[in-house]
Enzyme design. Sequence first.
Site, short mmCIF file in Angstrom:
data_model
loop_
_atom_site.label_atom_id
_atom_site.label_comp_id
_atom_site.label_asym_id
_atom_site.label_seq_id
_atom_site.Cartn_x
_atom_site.Cartn_y
_atom_site.Cartn_z
N THR A 4 -5.69 -1.20 6.83
CA THR A 4 -5.90 -2.66 6.96
C THR A 4 -7.12 -2.99 7.42
O THR A 4 -7.22 -4.29 7.58
CB THR A 4 -4.80 -3.13 8.01
OG1 THR A 4 -4.75 -2.15 9.29
CG2 THR A 4 -3.25 -2.82 7.35
N ASP A 33 -1.49 7.17 6.15
CA ASP A 33 -1.56 5.46 6.56
C ASP A 33 -2.29 5.34 7.47
O ASP A 33 -2.73 6.09 8.55
CB ASP A 33 0.05 5.22 6.78
CG ASP A 33 0.23 3.85 6.72
OD1 ASP A 33 -0.66 3.09 6.02
OD2 ASP A 33 1.12 3.44 7.17
N ARG A 79 6.87 -7.88 2.48
CA ARG A 79 7.72 -7.46 3.73
C ARG A 79 8.14 -8.58 4.43
O ARG A 79 9.38 -8.35 4.81
CB ARG A 79 6.73 -6.58 4.59
CG ARG A 79 7.63 -6.20 5.70
CD ARG A 79 6.72 -5.02 6.62
NE ARG A 79 6.56 -3.86 6.07
CZ ARG A 79 5.35 -3.27 6.40
NH1 ARG A 79 4.30 -3.95 6.83
NH2 ARG A 79 5.25 -2.26 5.59
N LYS A 95 0.85 -1.19 0.22
CA LYS A 95 0.11 0.12 -0.13
C LYS A 95 0.82 0.93 -0.07
O LYS A 95 0.70 2.19 -0.85
CB LYS A 95 -0.97 0.00 1.23
CG LYS A 95 -1.67 -1.14 1.16
CD LYS A 95 -2.95 -1.19 2.47
CE LYS A 95 -2.23 -1.44 3.84
NZ LYS A 95 -1.46 -2.75 3.76
N THR A 96 1.90 1.43 0.96
CA THR A 96 2.78 2.27 1.04
C THR A 96 3.72 2.56 -0.18
O THR A 96 3.80 3.52 -0.92
CB THR A 96 3.75 2.41 2.26
OG1 THR A 96 2.80 1.96 3.40
CG2 THR A 96 4.41 3.65 2.39
#
Length: 348
Positions: free
Chosen positions: A159, A110, A218, A65-66
Amino acid sequence: MNREKILGPVGSAENDDRSLRPQRMSEMVGQREVFERLEIAVQAARQREEPLGHILFDGPPGLGKTTFATCIPHELGVPIEMTSGAALRAPKDLIPYLTNIQDRAILFIDEIHRIPANVEEYLYTAMEDFRIDLVLGDGLNARTINMTIKPFTLIGATTRAGMLTGPLRDRFQMREHLDFYSVEELTQIIKGNAKILQMEIDDESANEIAIRSRSTPRIANNRLRCVRDYVTARADGKIDPDVTRAALLKWEIDTLGLDKMDRKYLETLIGVFHGGPAGVEAIAHTINTASDTLIDEVEPFLLRTAMVVRTPRGRVATQRAFDHMGMSGKPVDIDDESVGDDQDTLFT
Ligand code: ADP
């Protein structure tokens, strides 16, 4: 634009995660449908010289997402300001971002589901009309002025999309859900990142790490770093499949990607509670941890891989979990009415 503003000093140890973050959308792997829709939107915004419509990304942590949010300004050639829902406690926390925003720039929030209602309401007119109310002075002298701000693009990431209110969700022109990655996609990411970290890695080792990375880039990056540390300290600096397996074993990451905590959870559910049903609070007490940690960090993967199921009476380990843990016993029949009985939500 200032690359360091987004990426930090590239290459320094503490910024590894950032240095492994793609800077252009074309460097990103997977999420092809999302990629294509964004590419069209970005191209159209550039051609029309208009701000891009507001975008909401949702999906579990670590899926990009980031990364999407920080690649988009590079594609548009505009700056980005970044903040987080937890940092925006009141409209005054948001005002500096909105009043300083540059024409067509990106404001990235975020964990946007964490903003309180008054901040959310303040965002509405900013997003829709590019206007905000400012209160000048206080007490009897206070007056409100309505100020025009530069047209900008809000990118939100969450999320927990379900926690967003309808009015906020509806103000995003594009809503994109990010999905988990295939082993092939993760292998490609690992090979690319090994190159950035100046390590040689063969296909089998990259694949081995990918299999144990819970479909999440990640986590793949973290596993790759563990292997890198092991190779640096214990081997001759070259990654091969045996060294990779030895490194992952040392970090207690098993063949399905379960870590120590996941296994402790399953050991408790099967060994202490005979496979369940057991309430998450009871499991948490037994392994001496917070139930929120189990709910947020441990259970999602165990549920997704069907090791555990949730029933109204509590968590139940499946045959797969018994087999994987090599523990004897039989899982409880979840079709049994007494397990499916919706009488004790306290346990869930
Ligand atoms: P999120 O914001 O969803 O929690 P991030 O965007 O921070 O996840 O991703 C974490 C890391 O995973 C990034 O730094 C990057 O290295 C890697 N990553 C995520 N998505 C991709 C992708 N599509 N292609 C390559 N690497 C990715």
